[in-house]
Design an enzyme around this catalytic site. Structure first.
Site, PDB file in Angstrom:
ATOM      1  N   GLY A  46       0.833  -1.196   0.000  1.00 33.09           N
ATOM      2  CA  GLY A  46       0.000   0.000   0.000  1.00 33.09           C
ATOM      3  C   GLY A  46       0.866   1.244   0.000  1.00 33.09           C
ATOM      4  O   GLY A  46       2.002   1.218   0.473  1.00 33.09           O
ATOM      5  N   GLN A  51       2.716  10.036   1.488  1.00 32.46           N
ATOM      6  CA  GLN A  51       4.027   9.391   1.583  1.00 32.46           C
ATOM      7  C   GLN A  51       4.978   9.803   0.467  1.00 32.46           C
ATOM      8  O   GLN A  51       6.186   9.578   0.569  1.00 32.46           O
ATOM      9  CB  GLN A  51       3.871   7.858   1.569  1.00 32.46           C
ATOM     10  CG  GLN A  51       3.174   7.321   2.810  1.00 32.46           C
ATOM     11  CD  GLN A  51       3.104   5.812   2.777  1.00 32.46           C
ATOM     12  OE1 GLN A  51       2.168   5.255   2.233  1.00 32.46           O
ATOM     13  NE2 GLN A  51       4.098   5.148   3.317  1.00 32.46           N
ATOM     14  N   CYS A  95       5.577  -0.143   7.378  1.00 38.08           N
ATOM     15  CA  CYS A  95       5.222   1.011   6.552  1.00 38.08           C
ATOM     16  C   CYS A  95       6.435   1.418   5.725  1.00 38.08           C
ATOM     17  O   CYS A  95       7.549   1.428   6.231  1.00 38.08           O
ATOM     18  CB  CYS A  95       4.798   2.173   7.457  1.00 38.08           C
ATOM     19  SG  CYS A  95       4.329   3.657   6.566  1.00 38.08           S
ATOM     20  N   LEU A  96       6.195   1.730   4.444  1.00 40.72           N
ATOM     21  CA  LEU A  96       7.311   2.126   3.580  1.00 40.72           C
ATOM     22  C   LEU A  96       7.970   3.420   4.066  1.00 40.72           C
ATOM     23  O   LEU A  96       9.122   3.683   3.735  1.00 40.72           O
ATOM     24  CB  LEU A  96       6.822   2.300   2.133  1.00 40.72           C
ATOM     25  CG  LEU A  96       6.355   1.014   1.433  1.00 40.72           C
ATOM     26  CD1 LEU A  96       5.783   1.325   0.057  1.00 40.72           C
ATOM     27  CD2 LEU A  96       7.507   0.014   1.320  1.00 40.72           C
ATOM     28  N   HIS A 137      -4.776   1.134   7.334  1.00 42.58           N
ATOM     29  CA  HIS A 137      -3.440   1.724   7.480  1.00 42.58           C
ATOM     30  C   HIS A 137      -3.266   2.876   6.477  1.00 42.58           C
ATOM     31  O   HIS A 137      -2.788   3.954   6.830  1.00 42.58           O
ATOM     32  CB  HIS A 137      -2.388   0.624   7.254  1.00 42.58           C
ATOM     33  CG  HIS A 137      -0.966   1.082   7.240  1.00 42.58           C
ATOM     34  ND1 HIS A 137      -0.022   0.635   8.146  1.00 42.58           N
ATOM     35  CD2 HIS A 137      -0.306   1.939   6.416  1.00 42.58           C
ATOM     36  CE1 HIS A 137       1.134   1.206   7.880  1.00 42.58           C
ATOM     37  NE2 HIS A 137       1.003   2.003   6.831  1.00 42.58           N
ATOM     38  N   GLU A 138      -3.688   2.644   5.223  1.00 40.50           N
ATOM     39  CA  GLU A 138      -3.537   3.679   4.183  1.00 40.50           C
ATOM     40  C   GLU A 138      -4.475   4.856   4.426  1.00 40.50           C
ATOM     41  O   GLU A 138      -4.096   6.010   4.233  1.00 40.50           O
ATOM     42  CB  GLU A 138      -3.762   3.083   2.793  1.00 40.50           C
ATOM     43  CG  GLU A 138      -2.807   1.957   2.391  1.00 40.50           C
ATOM     44  CD  GLU A 138      -1.345   2.260   2.656  1.00 40.50           C
ATOM     45  OE1 GLU A 138      -0.943   3.423   2.515  1.00 40.50           O
ATOM     46  OE2 GLU A 138      -0.612   1.329   3.034  1.00 40.50           O
ATOM     47  N   HIS A 141      -3.051   7.228   6.786  1.00 40.82           N
ATOM     48  CA  HIS A 141      -2.051   8.136   6.193  1.00 40.82           C
ATOM     49  C   HIS A 141      -2.705   9.430   5.688  1.00 40.82           C
ATOM     50  O   HIS A 141      -2.106  10.496   5.761  1.00 40.82           O
ATOM     51  CB  HIS A 141      -1.347   7.462   5.008  1.00 40.82           C
ATOM     52  CG  HIS A 141      -0.157   6.634   5.389  1.00 40.82           C
ATOM     53  ND1 HIS A 141       0.936   7.142   6.042  1.00 40.82           N
ATOM     54  CD2 HIS A 141       0.116   5.327   5.176  1.00 40.82           C
ATOM     55  CE1 HIS A 141       1.831   6.172   6.225  1.00 40.82           C
ATOM     56  NE2 HIS A 141       1.355   5.061   5.712  1.00 40.82           N
TER      57      HIS A 141
HETATM   58 NI    NI Z   1       2.291   3.203   5.703  1.00 36.99          NI
END
Ligand code: NI
Length: 173
Positions: A46, A51, A95-96, A137-138, A141
Site C-alpha cells: 500500500g 508518503q 510502513c514504507l 493503514h492507508e 495516512h
Molecule cells: Ni504506511
C-alpha cells in the site's frame, strides 16, 4: 510513469490531513500510476499520496502477496469507511515510510469502504484479512496518522529515534 521518492518518518508532510480530490483528471491518473509503480518497486502492499509528499486523499493498494498470483491493484480516491466489524484483528504492521520496523496493531477485522475510482464512479466493497488492515493503514495516512501512532509512546519514540538516525545516515550518503 515515474517512480516517486517515498518520505521517511519523521516528516511534517506525513502528519498533515490530506485534501479531498474534486474530480478525476489526467494529473490524478498519472499520480495513481506513479504511486502503483512506486509501491510495487519498493516493494509494498500500500502507498498513500502523503508518503510521496502529495497532500491529496488518494491511496493505492494490492495485498495479493503470492508472487505467482496476478496483480490486483486498487486505487481509492476520497475513501471512506462505511462499516466496521466488531471483531478485531491484530497484524504485525510495517510502513514504507518507516522502513524495517514492525509492530502489532489491532484494528477491525472487516470493513466496508466507499471511494471514487479512476473511472469517476463511486465504488463500495467489503474487505477482510490483510486487505482490511492495509486499507485502514492507508486511510490513516490520509489523516496524518502512522501505524506507530497506535503504539505506546515509548515504542513510538524508540522507532522515531531509529528513523532520525537512519535519515541522518542517508543524508551523509
Ligand atoms: Ni504506511
Amino acid at each position: 510513469m515515474s517512480l516517486r521518492t517515498i518520505l521517511i518518518h519523521p516528516d511534517p508532510r506525513l502528519k498533515k490531513v490530506a485534501e479531498p480530490i474534486a474530480r478525476i483528471t489526467p494529473e490524478i491518473e498519472t499520480l495513481a500510476a506513479d504511486m502503483l509503480a512506486t509501491m510495487y518497486d519498493a516493494p509494498g502492499i500500500g502507498l498513500a499520496a502523503p508518503q510521496i509528499g502529495v497532500g491529496a486523499r488518494i491511496f493505492v493498494m494490492d495485498a495479493t502477496r503470492d508472487p505467482e498470483a496476478e496483480r490486483a491493484p486498487i486505487v481509492m480516491v476520497n475513501p471512506q469507511i462505511t462499516w466496521t466489524s466488531e471483531a478485531l484483528n491484530t497484524y504485525d504492521e510495517g510502513c514504507l515510510s518507516i522502513p524495517d520496523q514492525y509492530a502489532d496493531v489491532t484494528r477491525p477485522a472487516e470493513l466496508r469502504m466507499e471511494w471514487l475510482g479512476l473511472d469517476g464512479k463511486t465504488h463500495e466493497q467489503e474487505f477482510d484479512g490483510l486487505w482490511a488492515t492495509c486499507a485502514q493503514h492507508e486511510l490513516d495516512h490520509l489523516d496524518g496518522i502512522l501505524f506507530i501512532d497506535h503504539l505506546s509512546a515509548i515504542k513510538r519514540q524508540m522507532i522515531t529515534r531509529k528513523m532520525v538516525k537512519l535519515k541522518r545516515e542517508q543524508a551523509r550518503g
